[in-house]
Write an enzyme that holds these catalytic residues in place. Structure first.
Site, PDB file in Angstrom:
ATOM      1  N   GLY A  46       0.833  -1.193   0.000  1.00  0.00           N
ATOM      2  CA  GLY A  46       0.000   0.000   0.000  1.00  0.00           C
ATOM      3  C   GLY A  46       0.871   1.247   0.000  1.00  0.00           C
ATOM      4  O   GLY A  46       2.065   1.194   0.320  1.00  0.00           O
ATOM      5  N   GLN A  51       2.863   9.937   1.808  1.00  0.00           N
ATOM      6  CA  GLN A  51       4.196   9.325   1.907  1.00  0.00           C
ATOM      7  C   GLN A  51       5.137   9.764   0.800  1.00  0.00           C
ATOM      8  O   GLN A  51       6.354   9.581   0.901  1.00  0.00           O
ATOM      9  CB  GLN A  51       4.086   7.794   1.877  1.00  0.00           C
ATOM     10  CG  GLN A  51       3.450   7.207   3.119  1.00  0.00           C
ATOM     11  CD  GLN A  51       3.322   5.705   3.020  1.00  0.00           C
ATOM     12  OE1 GLN A  51       2.379   5.209   2.431  1.00  0.00           O
ATOM     13  NE2 GLN A  51       4.283   4.975   3.564  1.00  0.00           N
ATOM     14  N   CYS A  91       5.924  -0.450   7.537  1.00  0.00           N
ATOM     15  CA  CYS A  91       5.572   0.753   6.780  1.00  0.00           C
ATOM     16  C   CYS A  91       6.768   1.165   5.942  1.00  0.00           C
ATOM     17  O   CYS A  91       7.897   1.178   6.433  1.00  0.00           O
ATOM     18  CB  CYS A  91       5.194   1.883   7.743  1.00  0.00           C
ATOM     19  SG  CYS A  91       4.733   3.419   6.906  1.00  0.00           S
ATOM     20  N   LEU A  92       6.516   1.512   4.695  1.00  0.00           N
ATOM     21  CA  LEU A  92       7.608   1.942   3.815  1.00  0.00           C
ATOM     22  C   LEU A  92       8.264   3.220   4.339  1.00  0.00           C
ATOM     23  O   LEU A  92       9.427   3.483   4.031  1.00  0.00           O
ATOM     24  CB  LEU A  92       7.079   2.167   2.394  1.00  0.00           C
ATOM     25  CG  LEU A  92       6.571   0.896   1.676  1.00  0.00           C
ATOM     26  CD1 LEU A  92       5.890   1.273   0.368  1.00  0.00           C
ATOM     27  CD2 LEU A  92       7.726  -0.077   1.441  1.00  0.00           C
ATOM     28  N   HIS A 133      -4.407   1.459   7.807  1.00  0.00           N
ATOM     29  CA  HIS A 133      -3.029   1.975   7.876  1.00  0.00           C
ATOM     30  C   HIS A 133      -2.853   3.149   6.903  1.00  0.00           C
ATOM     31  O   HIS A 133      -2.257   4.175   7.261  1.00  0.00           O
ATOM     32  CB  HIS A 133      -2.076   0.814   7.550  1.00  0.00           C
ATOM     33  CG  HIS A 133      -0.622   1.151   7.450  1.00  0.00           C
ATOM     34  ND1 HIS A 133       0.328   0.645   8.322  1.00  0.00           N
ATOM     35  CD2 HIS A 133       0.079   1.927   6.571  1.00  0.00           C
ATOM     36  CE1 HIS A 133       1.529   1.102   7.969  1.00  0.00           C
ATOM     37  NE2 HIS A 133       1.409   1.881   6.909  1.00  0.00           N
ATOM     38  N   GLU A 134      -3.404   3.006   5.693  1.00  0.00           N
ATOM     39  CA  GLU A 134      -3.254   4.073   4.684  1.00  0.00           C
ATOM     40  C   GLU A 134      -4.100   5.304   5.030  1.00  0.00           C
ATOM     41  O   GLU A 134      -3.649   6.444   4.843  1.00  0.00           O
ATOM     42  CB  GLU A 134      -3.625   3.567   3.292  1.00  0.00           C
ATOM     43  CG  GLU A 134      -2.860   2.349   2.784  1.00  0.00           C
ATOM     44  CD  GLU A 134      -1.368   2.447   2.924  1.00  0.00           C
ATOM     45  OE1 GLU A 134      -0.831   3.562   3.028  1.00  0.00           O
ATOM     46  OE2 GLU A 134      -0.718   1.385   2.942  1.00  0.00           O
ATOM     47  N   HIS A 137      -2.312   7.445   7.375  1.00  0.00           N
ATOM     48  CA  HIS A 137      -1.323   8.330   6.736  1.00  0.00           C
ATOM     49  C   HIS A 137      -1.984   9.626   6.251  1.00  0.00           C
ATOM     50  O   HIS A 137      -1.418  10.710   6.392  1.00  0.00           O
ATOM     51  CB  HIS A 137      -0.667   7.653   5.534  1.00  0.00           C
ATOM     52  CG  HIS A 137       0.449   6.713   5.871  1.00  0.00           C
ATOM     53  ND1 HIS A 137       1.577   7.090   6.571  1.00  0.00           N
ATOM     54  CD2 HIS A 137       0.633   5.395   5.589  1.00  0.00           C
ATOM     55  CE1 HIS A 137       2.393   6.057   6.692  1.00  0.00           C
ATOM     56  NE2 HIS A 137       1.845   5.003   6.105  1.00  0.00           N
TER      57      HIS A 137
END
Ligand code: GNR
Ligand code: NI
Length: 169
Positions: A46, A51, A91-92, A133-134, A137
């Site tokens: 994702g 991000q 997480c990236l 999670h997204e 963000h």
């Protein structure tokens, strides 16, 4: 299409709150395709526009085994949620850190799809985790916010140090 740079925690831009998309135009579609390319290359399941430093409420997700089932959520809103599940998240924007987080087990999400059409999606399991999670963000939140202050401070130190080594290299 272009590969975009992914911001790394504790970059303050990860705290920005993304703005609603008024209309899905060629600009948004180009961003979606660059975000998908960036997510697949990372690789991740994702990616939220925040991000990559863009404050628009746009998310791309692909949890499929063969990485061929792109899901695009624009202006996502959770309208129903039920139950609790705890799973290990990464997480990236928080590289090499994994921790358990509690999320709703099932959710229903209202959104616009890639063409700007209103749509509704019900999800459970990993997909539900990823969507929550997204959306976090887009609201300036990162999964480490759910951890103890002690763990947050260790993670912040570790990533600041790794970032310094990178810029010195
Ligand atoms: O690639 C990712 N994997 C992942 C694993 C468990 C829970 C959430 C995620 S999302 C993450 C990509 C990312 O950072 N999206 O914001
Ligand atoms: Ni993330």
């Amino acid at each position: 299409m272009a590969l975009l740079d992914i911001l790394v925690y504790p970059d303050p831009r990860l705290r920005d709150i993304a703005q609603k998309v008024d209309a899905v135009t060629a600009i948004e579609q180009e961003l979606v395709s660059s975000m998908a390319e960036t997510m697949y290359a990372a690789p991740g399941i994702g990616l939220a526009a925040i991000q990559v430093g863009v404050d628009k409420r746009i998310i791309v997700i692909d949890i499929s085994e063969y990485r061929d089932d792109l899901l695009v959520l624009i202006n996502p809103e959770i309208t129903e949620q039920d139950g609790v599940q705890v799973s290990e998240e990464g997480c990236l924007s928080v590289p090499d850190i994994y921790a358990e987080v509690a999320r709703a087990e099932k959710i229903t999400v209202r959104h616009l799809d890639q063409s700007g059409e209103p749509a509704v999606l019900s999800a459970g399991g990993l997909l539900a985790v990823c969507i929550q999670h997204e959306i976090d963000h887009l609201d300036g939140k990162v999964f480490v916010d759910y951890l103890s202050r002690m763990k947050q401070s260790r993670i912040r130190k570790k990533l600041l140090k790794a970032g310094q080594q990178k810029s010195a290299a």
